[in-house]
Design a protein around this motif. Structure first.
Motif, PDB file in Angstrom:
ATOM      1  N   SER A  74       0.827  -1.198   0.000  1.00  0.00           N
ATOM      2  CA  SER A  74       0.000   0.000   0.000  1.00  0.00           C
ATOM      3  C   SER A  74       0.865   1.253   0.000  1.00  0.00           C
ATOM      4  O   SER A  74       2.011   1.242   0.462  1.00  0.00           O
ATOM      5  N   VAL A  75       0.303   2.316  -0.536  1.00  0.00           N
ATOM      6  CA  VAL A  75       1.014   3.581  -0.686  1.00  0.00           C
ATOM      7  C   VAL A  75       0.086   4.715  -0.280  1.00  0.00           C
ATOM      8  O   VAL A  75      -1.106   4.694  -0.591  1.00  0.00           O
ATOM      9  N   GLU A  76       0.622   5.688   0.412  1.00  0.00           N
ATOM     10  CA  GLU A  76      -0.105   6.912   0.714  1.00  0.00           C
ATOM     11  C   GLU A  76       0.499   8.046  -0.107  1.00  0.00           C
ATOM     12  O   GLU A  76       1.715   8.102  -0.303  1.00  0.00           O
ATOM     13  N   ALA A  77      -0.354   8.947  -0.577  1.00  0.00           N
ATOM     14  CA  ALA A  77       0.103  10.044  -1.435  1.00  0.00           C
ATOM     15  C   ALA A  77      -0.546  11.342  -1.006  1.00  0.00           C
ATOM     16  O   ALA A  77      -1.701  11.363  -0.561  1.00  0.00           O
ATOM     17  N   THR A  78       0.214  12.414  -1.128  1.00  0.00           N
ATOM     18  CA  THR A  78      -0.315  13.762  -0.955  1.00  0.00           C
ATOM     19  C   THR A  78      -0.069  14.524  -2.252  1.00  0.00           C
ATOM     20  O   THR A  78       0.984  14.371  -2.886  1.00  0.00           O
ATOM     21  N   PHE A 138      -4.361  10.346  -0.108  1.00  0.00           N
ATOM     22  CA  PHE A 138      -4.937   9.370  -1.028  1.00  0.00           C
ATOM     23  C   PHE A 138      -4.161   8.065  -0.878  1.00  0.00           C
ATOM     24  O   PHE A 138      -2.963   8.059  -0.601  1.00  0.00           O
ATOM     25  N   THR A 139      -4.865   6.974  -1.081  1.00  0.00           N
ATOM     26  CA  THR A 139      -4.238   5.658  -0.963  1.00  0.00           C
ATOM     27  C   THR A 139      -4.244   4.957  -2.317  1.00  0.00           C
ATOM     28  O   THR A 139      -5.117   5.193  -3.156  1.00  0.00           O
ATOM     29  N   GLY A 140      -3.251   4.106  -2.522  1.00  0.00           N
ATOM     30  CA  GLY A 140      -3.148   3.336  -3.755  1.00  0.00           C
ATOM     31  C   GLY A 140      -2.351   2.073  -3.513  1.00  0.00           C
ATOM     32  O   GLY A 140      -2.014   1.731  -2.374  1.00  0.00           O
ATOM     33  N   ARG A 141      -2.039   1.395  -4.600  1.00  0.00           N
ATOM     34  CA  ARG A 141      -1.314   0.120  -4.505  1.00  0.00           C
ATOM     35  C   ARG A 141      -0.210   0.100  -5.558  1.00  0.00           C
ATOM     36  O   ARG A 141      -0.426   0.483  -6.710  1.00  0.00           O
TER      37      ARG A 141
END
Length: 430
Positions: free
Chosen positions: A273-277, A286-289
């Motif tokens: 998982s990845v968190e982004a601003t 925002f979250t992603g993969r």
């Protein structure tokens, strides 16, 4: 009387000339004796040169004295009790403490600590290249209308794109309607199959059957919702069969392409998982993969591209937006030194050790992660060793000029690529 005086004056002048010749001869002989006796004096005092070197090129060593092949100056002898050579390998370089104080040298101690597991990288939003629709012409035709569409427009699924007049389809549909009136099921099925092979959709054939009239002008619609990337037709154009009319990229999901440093790529795994601003929404996360780590490394920035797939609810995430991502990871113990203490030359990484009695020695190290101004040391340094954190570049330059060899990572021998060059055999004057 006068003749006698002249004779005495001549004798005196001759004596002075002989004395001058004797003094000159003595000086020359003394100089030759000193030059010839210098090596003997060294040998008698136990100071035998280890090698000879040019001060401008201290890494090149010669086994005989003579003029330098690089500069117009004599080679300098290096002795075992001087800085560099065998003595420097263990004792390092000695510098006056007053000089180091004037240089503002600061020290740090290698210590065990924890390095945060979160990895940060810059990223840019891009279209999801797997969510792309290519709209083509299934027959030769003429463009009658493009519905005021243009590249960049966002359209919904089923939105009309082009009205296309296909004359050949009108004739085939007329024949099909005539066969339907015969009531022969086999002929009707064969005629219908012919329409399908010509490229007509089931919905178009059903519309012809319901209305009982041929439809030679068809409306081509967008198969997905998204942004029009290209629109290659305008009203009045003729298009051949198979021509690309438009390309549409979906916006339900987007890619976040992150520039990940090469040294950190090994700590990532596909699926995490990845968190982004994003700069456009600084107060939101925002979250992603992570779906892929591309195989190619950028030669300029030495980074890999990490592809993160993110849901685009409401279509707010737009290609080209800039942001940062954070890869979650576990906090692990590590041997740490200040990042400013590491000298990176592009070919090797070194730190400058602070030894007892005001001595210094460079040491090769292998570095790992970096976070919060601290760098992980994987090899080449032990906990408790003191290093220079400020002013190390000047001391490293002095060590290089003095021929001080860096301590190898394994403590025994440096790697082959960093090993000192072998002593060159050179005749003086060549």
């Amino acid at each position: 009387m006068s003749g006698f005086s002249y004779n005495r004056l001549g004798v005196a002048l001759g004596a002075l000339v002989l004395v001058g010749i004797g003094v000159g001869t003595g000086v020359v002989i003394g100089q030759r004796s000193d030059g010839a006796g210098a090596p003997a004096a060294d040998g008698a005092g136990g100071r035998k040169p280890l090698y000879y070197y040019d001060p401008m090129y201290p890494d090149r060593k010669f086994d005989k004295p003579g003029p330098s092949p690089f500069m117009d100056m004599p080679l300098v002898a290096k002795y075992a009790d001087e800085g560099g050579g065998a003595g420097a390998a263990s004792g390092g370089l000695r510098i006056d403490p007053a000089l180091t104080q004037n240089l503002g040298v600061r020290y740090a101690t290698a210590r065990m600590g924890t390095l945060g597991g979160d990895l940060n990288a810059t990223a840019v939003i891009d279209y999801n290249q797997r969510d792309v629709a290519i709209v083509q012409s299934r027959a030769d035709g003429f463009v009658q209308r493009v519905y005021d569409r243009a590249p960049g427009d966002v359209v919904a699924a089923g939105a009309p794109l082009v009205d296309l007049l296909v004359p050949s389809w009108g004739g085939a549909q007329t024949e099909y309607l005539a066969v339907r009136r015969t009531g022969d099921a086999r002929l009707i099925q064969a005629a219908r199959q012919r329409l399908v092979l010509m490229g007509m959709s089931d919905s178009l054939i059903a519309s012809v059957e319901r209305s009982g009239r041929p439809h030679s002008t068809i409306t081509i619609t967008s198969p997905i919702a998204g942004a029009i990337r290209t629109l290659a037709v305008r009203s009045g154009m003729s298009v051949p069969q198979g021509a690309a009319l438009a390309e549409i990229s979906g916006l339900s999901t987007v890619w976040l392409n992150a520039a990940i440093p090469e040294a950190l790529a090994g700590q990532l795994r596909v699926g995490q998982s990845v968190e982004a601003t994003l700069s456009a929404f600084p107060s939101e996360r925002f979250t992603g993969r992570l779906t892929a780590l591309l195989p190619e490394v950028s030669g300029d920035s030495r980074t890999l591209t990490g592809r993160i797939e993110m849901a685009n609810r409401g279509g707010r995430l737009r290609p080209g937006m800039f942001g940062r991502i954070v890869f979650g990871g576990a906090t692990t113990p590590a041997l740490l030194v200040p990042s400013e203490a590491v000298i990176r030359t592009g070919q090797r990484d070194i730190v400058m050790l602070a030894l007892p009695e005001g001595r210094y020695q460079p040491a090769l190290v292998r570095v790992g992660r970096e976070s919060g101004g601290q760098t992980e040391i994987l090899a080449g340094l032990g906990a408790g060793e003191r290093v220079i954190a400020s002013g190390q570049f000047l001391i490293d330059s002095e060590a290089s000029l003095s021929g001080v060899e860096a301590r190898p990572i394994d403590g025994a021998a440096p790697p082959a690529a960093l090993a000192p060059k072998p002593t060159a055999k050179m005749e003086p004057g060549r």
